[in-house]
Design an enzyme around this catalytic site. Structure first.
Site, PDB file in Angstrom:
ATOM      1  N   SER A  32       0.836  -1.206   0.000  1.00 24.91           N
ATOM      2  CA  SER A  32       0.000   0.000   0.000  1.00 24.91           C
ATOM      3  C   SER A  32       0.868   1.252   0.000  1.00 24.91           C
ATOM      4  CB  SER A  32      -0.896   0.019   1.231  1.00 24.91           C
ATOM      5  OG  SER A  32      -1.861  -0.975   1.104  1.00 24.91           O
ATOM      6  N   GLY A  53      -5.907  -3.496  -6.908  1.00 31.10           N
ATOM      7  CA  GLY A  53      -6.841  -2.439  -6.511  1.00 31.10           C
ATOM      8  C   GLY A  53      -6.167  -1.087  -6.377  1.00 31.10           C
ATOM      9  N   SER A 111     -15.129   0.730  -0.420  1.00 30.78           N
ATOM     10  CA  SER A 111     -13.668   0.764  -0.394  1.00 30.78           C
ATOM     11  C   SER A 111     -13.168   2.174  -0.080  1.00 30.78           C
ATOM     12  CB  SER A 111     -13.128   0.315  -1.759  1.00 30.78           C
ATOM     13  OG  SER A 111     -11.748   0.498  -1.814  1.00 30.78           O
ATOM     14  N   SER A 112     -12.124   2.218   0.745  1.00 31.32           N
ATOM     15  CA  SER A 112     -11.502   3.516   1.051  1.00 31.32           C
ATOM     16  C   SER A 112     -10.621   3.953  -0.114  1.00 31.32           C
ATOM     17  CB  SER A 112     -10.633   3.376   2.299  1.00 31.32           C
ATOM     18  OG  SER A 112      -9.532   2.535   2.021  1.00 31.32           O
ATOM     19  N   SER A 122     -12.227   1.111   6.101  1.00 27.58           N
ATOM     20  CA  SER A 122     -10.753   1.083   6.082  1.00 27.58           C
ATOM     21  C   SER A 122     -10.161   2.493   6.276  1.00 27.58           C
ATOM     22  CB  SER A 122     -10.238   0.474   4.768  1.00 27.58           C
ATOM     23  OG  SER A 122     -10.820  -0.758   4.512  1.00 27.58           O
ATOM     24  N   ASP A 132      -6.891  -6.237   6.306  1.00 30.29           N
ATOM     25  CA  ASP A 132      -6.079  -7.237   5.605  1.00 30.29           C
ATOM     26  C   ASP A 132      -5.475  -8.307   6.512  1.00 30.29           C
ATOM     27  OD1 ASP A 132      -6.686  -5.908   3.337  1.00 30.29           O
ATOM     28  OD2 ASP A 132      -4.695  -5.019   3.029  1.00 30.29           O
ATOM     29  N   LYS A 183       0.311 -11.740  -5.294  1.00 29.06           N
ATOM     30  CA  LYS A 183      -0.264 -10.386  -5.268  1.00 29.06           C
ATOM     31  C   LYS A 183       0.403  -9.486  -4.239  1.00 29.06           C
ATOM     32  CE  LYS A 183      -4.612  -8.003  -4.354  1.00 29.06           C
ATOM     33  NZ  LYS A 183      -4.694  -6.959  -5.366  1.00 29.06           N
TER      34      LYS A 183
HETATM   35  O1  LIG Z   1      -5.568   1.722   0.257  1.00 30.88           O
HETATM   36  C1  LIG Z   1      -5.003   0.636   0.373  1.00 30.88           C
HETATM   37  O2  LIG Z   1      -3.796   0.497   0.117  1.00 30.88           O
HETATM   38  C2  LIG Z   1      -5.792  -0.533   0.817  1.00 30.88           C
HETATM   39  C3  LIG Z   1      -7.018  -0.353   1.416  1.00 30.88           C
HETATM   40  C4  LIG Z   1      -7.847  -1.493   1.854  1.00 30.88           C
HETATM   41  O3  LIG Z   1      -8.848  -1.710   0.878  1.00 30.88           O
HETATM   42  P1  LIG Z   1     -10.375  -1.152   1.010  1.00 30.88           P
HETATM   43  O4  LIG Z   1     -10.321   0.283   1.213  1.00 30.88           O
HETATM   44  O5  LIG Z   1     -10.951  -1.532  -0.317  1.00 30.88           O
HETATM   45  O6  LIG Z   1     -10.989  -1.884   2.157  1.00 30.88           O
HETATM   46  C5  LIG Z   1      -7.012  -2.760   1.976  1.00 30.88           C
HETATM   47  O7  LIG Z   1      -7.848  -3.868   2.193  1.00 30.88           O
HETATM   48  C6  LIG Z   1      -6.176  -2.989   0.725  1.00 30.88           C
HETATM   49  O8  LIG Z   1      -5.441  -4.179   0.781  1.00 30.88           O
HETATM   50  C7  LIG Z   1      -5.187  -1.863   0.581  1.00 30.88           C
HETATM   51  C1  LIG Z   2      -7.813  -6.327  -1.102  1.00 30.15           C
HETATM   52  C2  LIG Z   2      -6.519  -6.289  -1.254  1.00 30.15           C
HETATM   53  O1  LIG Z   2      -5.878  -5.573  -2.195  1.00 30.15           O
HETATM   54  P1  LIG Z   2      -6.343  -4.437  -3.234  1.00 30.15           P
HETATM   55  O2  LIG Z   2      -7.661  -3.912  -2.800  1.00 30.15           O
HETATM   56  O3  LIG Z   2      -5.251  -3.444  -3.168  1.00 30.15           O
HETATM   57  O4  LIG Z   2      -6.408  -5.120  -4.555  1.00 30.15           O
HETATM   58  C3  LIG Z   2      -5.645  -7.068  -0.353  1.00 30.15           C
HETATM   59  O5  LIG Z   2      -4.416  -6.968  -0.498  1.00 30.15           O
HETATM   60  O6  LIG Z   2      -6.135  -7.824   0.510  1.00 30.15           O
END
Ligand SMILES: O=C(O)C1=C[C@@H](OP(=O)(O)O)[C@@H](O)[C@H](O)C1
Ligand SMILES: C=C(OP(=O)(O)O)C(=O)O
Length: 424
Positions: free
Chosen positions: A21, A90, A165-166, A192, A312, A412
């Protein structure tokens, strides 16, 4: 599909690199620091970070590695690629989706793998639309693959619904300073939250001034300034990955663990998993950058954990049912519904296959031990979700034969996870 069969144990030291992240935020922002170099120590080697690097290398940004450091020479150039494949990352797809509406020389196709095609970006698209962005969704509205049309950005106050999602908010906080010096954000239904705070801490390091106000669980944020490189940055060790090793203590005979953090402070929200570990008898003693974890046997019949700040690392908690705990309830796990798989469903399903009794809602899960037949072979279905593989590995030893379907998904965030966890 690849299936691995595990038997052997190896005893060695583990190595956990930087948080994906933080790495992806730092890479993205360093690239937006025009003609400035940022030196990065302890960058993640996760697949998601490689996806970010590959994307940036296709722009005019230069990234190179020398000894243990990565150097990024920023260059704000508009995106030129026609097709961008971002697999299931993501933290890459969200900012790029937004950039692709306003920061391109042509229309762009955003593509991802099958799991990404099930992860909605509707709320992010709503913000983009409100600022003048136009997108065509090839299969389903609000889900990639999409064609993002080149549009001119209108400047407005930005309202983001973070229920699912944040990362929608984080992406906008990261990207918008390149368009405008002053930006106003109104974030609602926050999940989050610590990841949003992490974003704010990082953009601040890169010269953005921030004011924020919490009003009835919503946040108003004002950002001001242009990106300027912080020159050197060390990425914190990935605490989400580390948490799986900490939980492993609970299942081991060897009950002491030392971990040396590369940074003095840890800003990742998932560090709060340490509070949950205390509840199950894993005590942490911290001295500067050294963390010592000790396990003391403790009688626990019922375990109840609020997972709001640990999106996570909380997936390991249901697996604690394999020890003497009779009932586990976890709640505030709404975001699990929107990850690589629906984690409430995937974890429930696999635990049921193992012999647990499960009750589940959209935001909670109750697990009870029922009849665990550990003489049998177990086929773990990963749902192509790396965290499912990581947490179920904690109980591998309870089964005579343990098979994993699609183990490559673990890349990942932690390519060598299987190798490292088997050392214990
Ligand atoms: O901003 C980030 O780096 C993340 C935010 C979280 O996701 P969400 O905001 O979708 O819950 C987390 O679960 C993901 O692995 C990484
Ligand atoms: C949800 C996750 O990742 P991302 O949302 O960044 O794909 C994760 O790493 O558990």
């Amino acid at each position: 599909m690849n299936i691995l069969f595990f038997k052997k144990k190896i005893k060695e030291k583990i190595s956990v690199l930087g948080s994906k992240s933080i790495s992806n935020r730092v890479l993205m922002i360093s690239s937006l620091c025009n003609k400035q170099i940022t030196k990065i120590e302890n960058l993640s080697n996760s697949e998601d970070t490689k996806i970010m690097i590959n994307f940036l290398l296709k722009t005019k940004v230069k990234i190179y590695k020398k000894e243990n450091f990565f150097y990024v020479l920023g260059k704000i150039t508009k995106i030129k690629n026609k097709n961008i494949f971002l697999k299931n990352a993501g933290t890459v797809i969200r900012p790029i989706f937004f950039l692709s509406n306003f920061f391109t020389v042509k229309n762009i196709n955003i593509l991802g793998n099958l799991s990404m095609q099930k992860r909605t970006i509707k709320e992010l698209n709503n913000v983009s639309n409100s600022l003048g962005g136009k997108t065509f969704f090839f299969k389903k509205k609000g889900y990639i693959p999409s064609k993002n049309y080149r549009s001119k950005i209108k400047h407005k106050k930005i309202k983001v619904n973070c229920f699912k999602s944040s990362q929608y908010a984080s992406s906008l906080l990261i990207v918008l300073p390149i368009f405008k010096n002053k930006n106003f954000f109104f974030l609602t239904n926050i999940s989050s939250y610590f990841y949003i705070l992490l974003t704010l801490k990082i953009i601040k390091l890169f010269n953005i001034k921030i004011k924020k106000k919490l009003v009835n669980k919503n946040i108003f944020i004002f950002t001001k300034g242009k990106y300027k490189s912080c020159k050197n940055i060390t990425i914190e060790n990935d605490f989400s990955s580390l948490s799986y090793f900490f939980f492993k203590l609970f299942f081991l005979k060897k009950r002491v663990f030392k971990f040396i953090s590369i940074t003095k402070q840890i800003h990742q929200g998932d560090v709060k998993i340490l509070n949950c570990l205390k509840k199950i008898g894993i005590f942490i003693f911290k001295e500067n950058r050294n963390f010592y974890l000790f396990f003391k046997k403790k009688k626990i019949k019922n375990l109840k954990v609020n997972c709001k700040d640990i999106p996570d690392s909380s997936m390991s908690i249901p697996l604690l049912i394999f020890k003497k705990i009779k009932r586990i309830k976890i709640f505030n796990i709404r975001s699990w519904n929107f990850k690589e798989s629906n984690r409430i469903f995937s974890i429930s399903n696999e635990l049921k296959k193992m012999g647990c009794k499960i009750k589940r809602g959209k935001n909670w899960l109750i697990i009870k031990k029922f009849f665990i037949n550990n003489n049998k072979k177990f086929f773990l279905k990963t749902y192509n979700d790396h965290r499912i593989l990581m947490c179920f590995f904690l109980v591998k030893k309870y089964f005579k034969k343990f098979f994993v379907c699609n183990s490559t998904c673990v890349k990942k965030t932690f390519e060598n996870f299987i190798f490292e966890i088997l050392k214990f």
